[in-house]
Enzyme design. Sequence first.
Site, PDB file in Angstrom:
ATOM      1  N   ASP A   1      -0.013  -4.535  -3.978  1.00 36.76           N
ATOM      2  CA  ASP A   1       1.122  -4.124  -4.544  1.00 36.76           C
ATOM      3  C   ASP A   1       2.436  -4.430  -3.955  1.00 36.76           C
ATOM      4  O   ASP A   1       3.667  -4.082  -4.398  1.00 36.76           O
ATOM      5  CB  ASP A   1       1.218  -2.588  -5.052  1.00 36.76           C
ATOM      6  CG  ASP A   1       1.289  -1.714  -3.909  1.00 36.76           C
ATOM      7  OD1 ASP A   1       0.763  -2.143  -2.733  1.00 36.76           O
ATOM      8  OD2 ASP A   1       1.999  -0.805  -4.087  1.00 36.76           O
TER       9      ASP A   1
ATOM     10  N   VAL B   1       6.898  -6.669  -4.979  1.00 36.68           N
ATOM     11  CA  VAL B   1       8.176  -6.134  -5.481  1.00 36.68           C
ATOM     12  C   VAL B   1       8.742  -5.373  -4.307  1.00 36.68           C
ATOM     13  O   VAL B   1       9.846  -5.717  -3.795  1.00 36.68           O
ATOM     14  CB  VAL B   1       8.205  -4.908  -6.803  1.00 36.68           C
ATOM     15  CG1 VAL B   1       9.519  -4.279  -6.853  1.00 36.68           C
ATOM     16  CG2 VAL B   1       7.519  -5.412  -7.728  1.00 36.68           C
TER      17      VAL B   1
ATOM     18  N   TYR C   1       5.954   7.955   2.821  1.00 39.57           N
ATOM     19  CA  TYR C   1       6.609   7.464   4.130  1.00 39.57           C
ATOM     20  C   TYR C   1       7.941   8.054   4.443  1.00 39.57           C
ATOM     21  O   TYR C   1       8.677   8.607   3.904  1.00 39.57           O
ATOM     22  CB  TYR C   1       6.831   5.925   4.022  1.00 39.57           C
ATOM     23  CG  TYR C   1       5.680   5.107   3.356  1.00 39.57           C
ATOM     24  CD1 TYR C   1       4.378   5.306   3.747  1.00 39.57           C
ATOM     25  CD2 TYR C   1       6.101   3.908   2.524  1.00 39.57           C
ATOM     26  CE1 TYR C   1       3.411   4.507   3.367  1.00 39.57           C
ATOM     27  CE2 TYR C   1       5.112   3.105   2.100  1.00 39.57           C
ATOM     28  CZ  TYR C   1       3.795   3.203   2.585  1.00 39.57           C
ATOM     29  OH  TYR C   1       2.608   2.640   1.956  1.00 39.57           O
ATOM     30  N   PRO C   2       8.020   8.276   5.724  1.00 42.52           N
ATOM     31  CA  PRO C   2       9.434   9.141   6.318  1.00 42.52           C
ATOM     32  C   PRO C   2      10.348   7.681   6.698  1.00 42.52           C
ATOM     33  O   PRO C   2      10.581   7.451   7.823  1.00 42.52           O
ATOM     34  CB  PRO C   2       8.793   9.508   7.720  1.00 42.52           C
ATOM     35  CG  PRO C   2       7.588   8.706   8.298  1.00 42.52           C
ATOM     36  CD  PRO C   2       7.050   8.217   6.976  1.00 42.52           C
TER      37      PRO C   2
ATOM     38  N   LYS D   1      -1.206   9.082   1.410  1.00 39.95           N
ATOM     39  CA  LYS D   1      -1.203   7.701   1.950  1.00 39.95           C
ATOM     40  C   LYS D   1       0.130   7.725   2.928  1.00 39.95           C
ATOM     41  O   LYS D   1       1.341   7.734   2.270  1.00 39.95           O
ATOM     42  CB  LYS D   1      -1.419   6.443   1.457  1.00 39.95           C
ATOM     43  CG  LYS D   1      -1.921   5.451   2.197  1.00 39.95           C
ATOM     44  CD  LYS D   1      -1.405   4.046   1.438  1.00 39.95           C
ATOM     45  CE  LYS D   1      -0.014   4.117   1.490  1.00 39.95           C
ATOM     46  NZ  LYS D   1       0.513   2.508   0.876  1.00 39.95           N
TER      47      LYS D   1
ATOM     48  N   GLY E   1      -1.637  -0.026   6.211  1.00 40.72           N
ATOM     49  CA  GLY E   1      -1.976  -0.962   7.518  1.00 40.72           C
ATOM     50  C   GLY E   1      -0.641  -1.420   8.008  1.00 40.72           C
ATOM     51  O   GLY E   1      -0.380  -1.524   9.170  1.00 40.72           O
ATOM     52  N   GLY E   2       0.519  -1.512   7.440  1.00 42.99           N
ATOM     53  CA  GLY E   2       1.661  -1.773   8.032  1.00 42.99           C
ATOM     54  C   GLY E   2       1.789  -3.343   8.265  1.00 42.99           C
ATOM     55  O   GLY E   2       0.935  -3.959   7.699  1.00 42.99           O
TER      56      GLY E   2
ATOM     57  N   GLY F   1      -3.103  -3.303   3.151  1.00 42.93           N
ATOM     58  CA  GLY F   1      -2.726  -4.325   2.117  1.00 42.93           C
ATOM     59  C   GLY F   1      -2.445  -5.656   3.174  1.00 42.93           C
ATOM     60  O   GLY F   1      -3.131  -6.529   3.356  1.00 42.93           O
ATOM     61  N   ARG F   2      -1.265  -5.897   3.825  1.00 43.55           N
ATOM     62  CA  ARG F   2      -1.111  -7.055   4.499  1.00 43.55           C
ATOM     63  C   ARG F   2      -1.818  -7.429   5.568  1.00 43.55           C
ATOM     64  O   ARG F   2      -2.338  -8.697   5.789  1.00 43.55           O
ATOM     65  CB  ARG F   2       0.607  -6.953   5.343  1.00 43.55           C
ATOM     66  CG  ARG F   2       1.554  -7.126   4.232  1.00 43.55           C
ATOM     67  CD  ARG F   2       2.889  -6.487   4.727  1.00 43.55           C
ATOM     68  NE  ARG F   2       2.836  -4.975   4.675  1.00 43.55           N
ATOM     69  CZ  ARG F   2       3.865  -4.294   5.310  1.00 43.55           C
ATOM     70  NH1 ARG F   2       4.699  -4.879   5.709  1.00 43.55           N
ATOM     71  NH2 ARG F   2       3.674  -3.103   5.527  1.00 43.55           N
TER      72      ARG F   2
HETATM   73  O1  LIG Z   1      -0.522   0.713   0.206  1.00 46.59           O
HETATM   74  C1  LIG Z   1       0.055  -0.050   0.779  1.00 46.59           C
HETATM   75  C2  LIG Z   1       1.369  -0.762   0.070  1.00 46.59           C
HETATM   76  O2  LIG Z   1       1.250  -0.130  -1.221  1.00 46.59           O
HETATM   77  C3  LIG Z   1      -0.247  -0.479   2.186  1.00 46.59           C
HETATM   78  O3  LIG Z   1       0.011  -1.753   2.291  1.00 46.59           O
HETATM   79  P1  LIG Z   1       0.416  -2.314   3.719  1.00 46.59           P
HETATM   80  O4  LIG Z   1      -1.081  -2.121   4.470  1.00 46.59           O
HETATM   81  O5  LIG Z   1       0.508  -3.879   3.661  1.00 46.59           O
HETATM   82  O6  LIG Z   1       1.506  -1.661   4.563  1.00 46.59           O
END
Ligand SMILES: O=C(CO)COP(=O)(O)O
Length: 277
Positions: free
Chosen positions: A39, A42, A158-159, A190, A215-216, A243-244
Site C-alpha cells: 500500500d 500513495v 507510528y510516532p 503495527k 519493515g521500514g 513491505g519495502r
Molecule cells: O505496513 C506497511 C505500510 O503500510 C509496512 O511497510 P514497510 O515495511 O515498507 O515500512
Amino acid sequence: MSNEISPFTSFGVTSGLGRAIRLRRLFGVTGRALVVALDQAVPRGVAPQLAAIEKTYQDVKAGNPNAVTVTRGVGGSLFAGDPQPLPWILKASSFSVDFHATIDAAIGTVDDAVRLGADAVAVGISAGSKVQPQMLEMLAATVGRAAEVGMPTVCHAYPSGELWGERKNSPESVLYAARAAAELGVDIVKTWYTGSSASFAEVVAGTPALVMVAGGAKADTDQEVLEMADSVMQAGAAGLTFGRNVWGAENPTKMIKALRAIVHDGATAGSAAEKLA
Ligand SMILES: O=C(CO)COP(=O)(O)O
C-alpha cells in the site's frame, strides 16, 4: 428443539463470529502472522514494483504469506480475477508522499471492507502530529463501526508526528503510539521497530493488542531484514507486516519463505537465510 445452551448459540446473529473467523484467517491457530504490505504508492511514491502490481502480487503470493495489505482500488483489481485470493487487509487511510507525512486521511471505510471481502480494516495514526486528535477520532469511528459488523481492526501506529522533537523514534514514542491505538480498542497494532529485542519487548508488554512490526526503509542486506525479524519475534510480537523489504528484495518469494520460517517455525536469522539461496 433442545433447550441446551451451547457456546455457539448466539454466534449466528452477532458480529463476534465474523470477527473470530476473520482473525483466524489472518493468524491461524498460532496467533502469528506474516503480512506483506503493498500500500505504499500513495504515502511513499510509485516504486517500479508497485507500478507492476499484478506481477508483484503473484511473486508475493508464491511465497504464501498470511495476508496482504492493499487499498480498495488495488484490491478490486487484484482479487476480482483471482480464483483463490490471499486473505487481505483493506488499507482505509493514508498519509501523502512528502507533503503531508503526518496526516492520515480516510481513503476507505469499514463497509468497503465488508463489501470487498477483506479480513480486516487498517487505519493509520501519526502519534505526536498536530492533528493527532482528528486521527484518533477517525480511528475510534473505524473501531466502532468494525465492532458492529465483525471486522477486525489494524492500526498502523507510528510516532511520526512533528511534535516529538528529539524523542522521535525513541522506544518511549513507539510505546506511546502503539498504546494509543490499543487504548482505542484496536485488535492489531503495527508499529516501528525500536532497534533492540529488549526495548521492543517493553512495547509488546505495554500494548494490550496483537503487536506487529513494519519493515521500514529498504535495508542494505537481506540478512539485516532477517535479523530484525528474528529480534522482533524474540520480543514476543505477533508477527511482521513488511513491505519495502519484501517487494523490494531481489527475490520477494524467497524473502517471504525466509520470513515465514522465522515467524512460524521459530527459525533464527541464520537458519532462515538458507531459504534465500
Ligand atoms: O505496513 C506497511 C505500510 O503500510 C509496512 O511497510 P514497510 O515495511 O515498507 O515500512
